[in-house]
Design an enzyme around this catalytic site. Structure first.
Site, PDB file in Angstrom:
ATOM      1  N   SER A 142      -0.622   5.367  -8.146  1.00 51.14           N
ATOM      2  CA  SER A 142       0.243   5.205  -9.348  1.00 51.14           C
ATOM      3  C   SER A 142      -0.296   4.906 -10.903  1.00 51.14           C
ATOM      4  O   SER A 142      -1.133   3.919 -11.127  1.00 51.14           O
ATOM      5  CB  SER A 142       1.238   4.226  -9.113  1.00 51.14           C
ATOM      6  OG  SER A 142       2.148   4.101 -10.136  1.00 51.14           O
ATOM      7  N   TYR A 160       3.809  -4.490  -7.757  1.00 54.25           N
ATOM      8  CA  TYR A 160       3.701  -2.917  -7.565  1.00 54.25           C
ATOM      9  C   TYR A 160       2.366  -2.500  -8.236  1.00 54.25           C
ATOM     10  O   TYR A 160       1.534  -1.984  -7.719  1.00 54.25           O
ATOM     11  CB  TYR A 160       4.722  -2.259  -7.761  1.00 54.25           C
ATOM     12  CG  TYR A 160       4.783  -0.620  -7.433  1.00 54.25           C
ATOM     13  CD1 TYR A 160       4.718  -0.092  -6.326  1.00 54.25           C
ATOM     14  CD2 TYR A 160       4.436   0.269  -8.631  1.00 54.25           C
ATOM     15  CE1 TYR A 160       4.336   1.226  -6.146  1.00 54.25           C
ATOM     16  CE2 TYR A 160       4.099   1.590  -8.384  1.00 54.25           C
ATOM     17  CZ  TYR A 160       4.385   2.086  -7.037  1.00 54.25           C
ATOM     18  OH  TYR A 160       3.948   3.422  -6.986  1.00 54.25           O
TER      19      TYR A 160
HETATM   20  N1  LIG Z   1       7.926   8.233  -6.218  1.00 52.49           N
HETATM   21  C1  LIG Z   1       7.251   7.941  -7.361  1.00 52.49           C
HETATM   22  O1  LIG Z   1       7.572   8.118  -8.458  1.00 52.49           O
HETATM   23  C2  LIG Z   1       5.810   7.603  -7.142  1.00 52.49           C
HETATM   24  C3  LIG Z   1       4.955   7.447  -8.276  1.00 52.49           C
HETATM   25  C4  LIG Z   1       3.691   6.900  -8.181  1.00 52.49           C
HETATM   26  C5  LIG Z   1       3.229   6.781  -6.739  1.00 52.49           C
HETATM   27  N2  LIG Z   1       4.113   6.764  -5.775  1.00 52.49           N
HETATM   28  C6  LIG Z   1       3.361   6.331  -4.593  1.00 52.49           C
HETATM   29  O2  LIG Z   1       3.318   7.451  -3.753  1.00 52.49           O
HETATM   30  C7  LIG Z   1       3.622   7.056  -2.150  1.00 52.49           C
HETATM   31  C8  LIG Z   1       5.061   7.665  -1.616  1.00 52.49           C
HETATM   32  O3  LIG Z   1       5.926   7.127  -2.507  1.00 52.49           O
HETATM   33  P1  LIG Z   1       7.495   8.053  -2.103  1.00 52.49           P
HETATM   34  O4  LIG Z   1       8.196   7.974  -3.567  1.00 52.49           O
HETATM   35  O5  LIG Z   1       7.382   9.116  -1.278  1.00 52.49           O
HETATM   36  O6  LIG Z   1       8.289   6.888  -1.453  1.00 52.49           O
HETATM   37  P2  LIG Z   1       9.074   6.611  -0.108  1.00 52.49           P
HETATM   38  O7  LIG Z   1       9.993   7.743  -0.210  1.00 52.49           O
HETATM   39  O8  LIG Z   1       9.920   5.221  -0.345  1.00 52.49           O
HETATM   40  O9  LIG Z   1       8.213   6.454   1.181  1.00 52.49           O
HETATM   41  C9  LIG Z   1       7.712   5.662   1.293  1.00 52.49           C
HETATM   42  C10 LIG Z   1       6.876   5.639   2.696  1.00 52.49           C
HETATM   43  O10 LIG Z   1       5.978   4.783   2.967  1.00 52.49           O
HETATM   44  C11 LIG Z   1       6.220   4.348   4.291  1.00 52.49           C
HETATM   45  N3  LIG Z   1       6.306   2.745   4.687  1.00 52.49           N
HETATM   46  C12 LIG Z   1       6.906   1.813   4.060  1.00 52.49           C
HETATM   47  N4  LIG Z   1       6.474   0.590   4.592  1.00 52.49           N
HETATM   48  C13 LIG Z   1       5.682   0.852   5.607  1.00 52.49           C
HETATM   49  C14 LIG Z   1       5.083  -0.005   6.640  1.00 52.49           C
HETATM   50  N5  LIG Z   1       5.134  -1.154   6.415  1.00 52.49           N
HETATM   51  N6  LIG Z   1       4.258   0.787   7.428  1.00 52.49           N
HETATM   52  C15 LIG Z   1       3.960   2.061   7.614  1.00 52.49           C
HETATM   53  N7  LIG Z   1       4.678   3.027   6.658  1.00 52.49           N
HETATM   54  C16 LIG Z   1       5.446   2.326   5.698  1.00 52.49           C
HETATM   55  C17 LIG Z   1       7.815   4.746   4.674  1.00 52.49           C
HETATM   56  O11 LIG Z   1       8.166   4.885   5.904  1.00 52.49           O
HETATM   57  P3  LIG Z   1       8.985   4.040   6.677  1.00 52.49           P
HETATM   58  O12 LIG Z   1       9.824   3.270   6.111  1.00 52.49           O
HETATM   59  O13 LIG Z   1       9.400   4.730   8.026  1.00 52.49           O
HETATM   60  O14 LIG Z   1       7.826   2.872   7.380  1.00 52.49           O
HETATM   61  C18 LIG Z   1       7.885   6.151   3.827  1.00 52.49           C
HETATM   62  O15 LIG Z   1       7.303   7.157   4.618  1.00 52.49           O
HETATM   63  C19 LIG Z   1       3.853   5.516  -2.505  1.00 52.49           C
HETATM   64  O16 LIG Z   1       2.458   4.947  -2.255  1.00 52.49           O
HETATM   65  C20 LIG Z   1       4.323   5.282  -3.895  1.00 52.49           C
HETATM   66  O17 LIG Z   1       3.922   4.087  -4.357  1.00 52.49           O
HETATM   67  C21 LIG Z   1       5.235   7.142  -6.115  1.00 52.49           C
END
Ligand SMILES: NC(=O)c1ccc[n+]([C@@H]2O[C@H](COP(=O)([O-])OP(=O)(O)OC[C@H]3O[C@@H](n4cnc5c(N)ncnc54)[C@H](OP(=O)(O)O)[C@@H]3O)[C@@H](O)[C@H]2O)c1
Length: 265
Positions: A142, A160
Site C-alpha cells: 500500500s 496497517y
Molecule cells: N482497498 C484499498 O484501497 C487498498 C489500498 C492499498 C492496498 N490494499 C490492499 O489490497 C489487498 C486487498 O484489499 P481489498 O480492498 O480487496 O480488501 P477486502 O475487500 O477487505 O478483502 C480482503 C481479503 O483478505 C482476506 N482475508 C482477511 N483476513 C484473512 C485471513 N485471516 N486469512 C485469509 N484471508 C484473509 C479476506 O477474505 P476472508 O475474510 O474471507 O478471509 C478478503 O478476501 C489488501 O492487502 C489491502 O491492504 C487495498
C-alpha cells in the site's frame, strides 16, 4: 495471454481486489487457486472463472494458521501439479487509532494477517518453486506503507502502515534470497482503491479525526494527479504483468499503482 498455463495462488481471492486479480489472471490463461476464510465467497470467484471456461479452485484458509497455509499449498500441487505464482493479497484494514490507545490484540492481528501470513505463504510455495528453479511472487502493499520518502506517515494508521511497510522489506529481502533460483519477488503498492474497504477506512478516519467523510474523500481525490481513486482492475493488471514472463528482468521492486498520489491520504 500473459499467464498461459501458469498456476497461481491468490490469497484473499474471495472479494475486492483479490477477486479481480483472480479473474484477470484466469482471463490471462492461469489456473487459479483462491484462498481465504469465507468459502462461499471464494466459490463465487471460482464460479465467475469457470463460467468463462477457466479453471479455478477454492481452498478455505486462515492465514493466521500455518498448518492451513501448508494444506492450501499441498492441495494446489495435488490439483494442478505445480505452483508458478503466489499473489499475497489478503489483508485487513486494521484499527484506526492512535499508537497511545492501541490494543495489542488488534495490532498483532493486523501484522499476523497482512505480513506474517504473506511470509508464511511465501515460505510454503518456495518449497515447490526452488526445486523447479522458477516462480514469481507478487506482494500487494500500500502507498501507506511506502517508507524513505517522507510519505508513509498517516495518523491513526500505524498498525496497517507498519504491516505494509513490512511487505516492501519482505519483497526486497526475499528477492535477494531466491534470485539465484530464478524466482522473482515484487510488490505493488496501491493508493485508495474504489470499493467497500476504502469507504469503511474513511468512515473510521472521519470518526477518529472529526473531519467529515465527504471532506476526506474530496481531499483524497485532490491529492491524486489523475483526480480519482484506483480501479481494482488496475491493481490486477499490474500484478499480472509482474507475475508474467513479460517482467522476467524485474525483481525486488515496488510498483506504485497510485493514480499519481503526491500527498499521503
Ligand atoms: N482497498 C484499498 O484501497 C487498498 C489500498 C492499498 C492496498 N490494499 C490492499 O489490497 C489487498 C486487498 O484489499 P481489498 O480492498 O480487496 O480488501 P477486502 O475487500 O477487505 O478483502 C480482503 C481479503 O483478505 C482476506 N482475508 C482477511 N483476513 C484473512 C485471513 N485471516 N486469512 C485469509 N484471508 C484473509 C479476506 O477474505 P476472508 O475474510 O474471507 O478471509 C478478503 O478476501 C489488501 O492487502 C489491502 O491492504 C487495498
Amino acid at each position: 495471454m500473459l499467464l498461459k498455463d501458469k498456476v497461481a495462488i491468490v490469497t484473499g481471492g474471495s472479494q475486492g481486489i483479490g477477486r479481480r486479480i483472480a479473474i484477470v489472471f484466469a482471463a490471462e490463461g492461469a489456473k487459479v487457486v483462491v484462498a481465504a476464510r469465507n468459502l462461499a465467497r471464494l466459490q463465487e470467484t471460482v464460479d465467475a472463472i469457470t463460467e468463462k471456461g477457466g479453471r479455478a479452485l477454492a481452498v478455505q484458509t486462515d492465514l493466521c494458521d500455518e498448518k492451513q497455509i501448508e494444506h492450501m499449498v499441498a492441495l494446489t500441487i495435488k490439483t494442478f501439479g505445480v505452483v508458478d505464482v503466489l499473489v499475497n493479497n489478503s489483508g485487513v484494514a486494521g484499527p484506526t487509532v492512535s499508537v497511545a490507545d492501541t490494543d495489542l490484540g488488534q495490532w498483532n492481528e493486523t501484522l499476523a494477517i497482512n505480513l506474517t501470513g504473506s511470509m508464511l505463504c511465501a515460505k510454503h510455495v518456495l518449497k515447490h518453486m526452488i526445486p523447479r528453479k522458477c516462480g514469481a511472487i507478487v506482494n500487494i502493499g500500500s502507498e501507506r506503507g511506502r517508507t524513505g520518502d517522507g510519505k508513509s506517515g498517516s495518523p491513526m494508521r500505524a498498525s496497517y502502515a507498519c504491516s505494509k511497510a513490512g511487505m516492501i522489506a519482505l519483497t526486497e529481502c526475499l528477492s535477494t534470497e531466491v534470485g539465484t533460483h530464478n524466482i522473482r519477488v515484487n510488490c505493488v503498492t496501491a493508493a485508495a482503491v474504489r470499493g467497500e474497504r476504502i469507504v469503511n477506512v474513511f468512515k473510521h478516519q472521519s470518526e477518529a479525526t472529526g473531519v467529515s467523510f465527504e471532506e476526506l474523500m474530496s481531499k483524497m481525490v485532490e491529492d491524486y494527479s489523475l483526480r480519482r481513486a484506483v480501479e481494482p482492475d488496475e491493481v490486477a493488471r499490474a500484478a499480472a504483468f509482474l507475475a508474467s514472463d513479460a517482467a522476467s528482468g524485474i525483481t525486488g521492486q515496488t510498483l506504485p499503482v497510485s493514480c499519481g498520489i503526491h500527498v499521503i491520504f
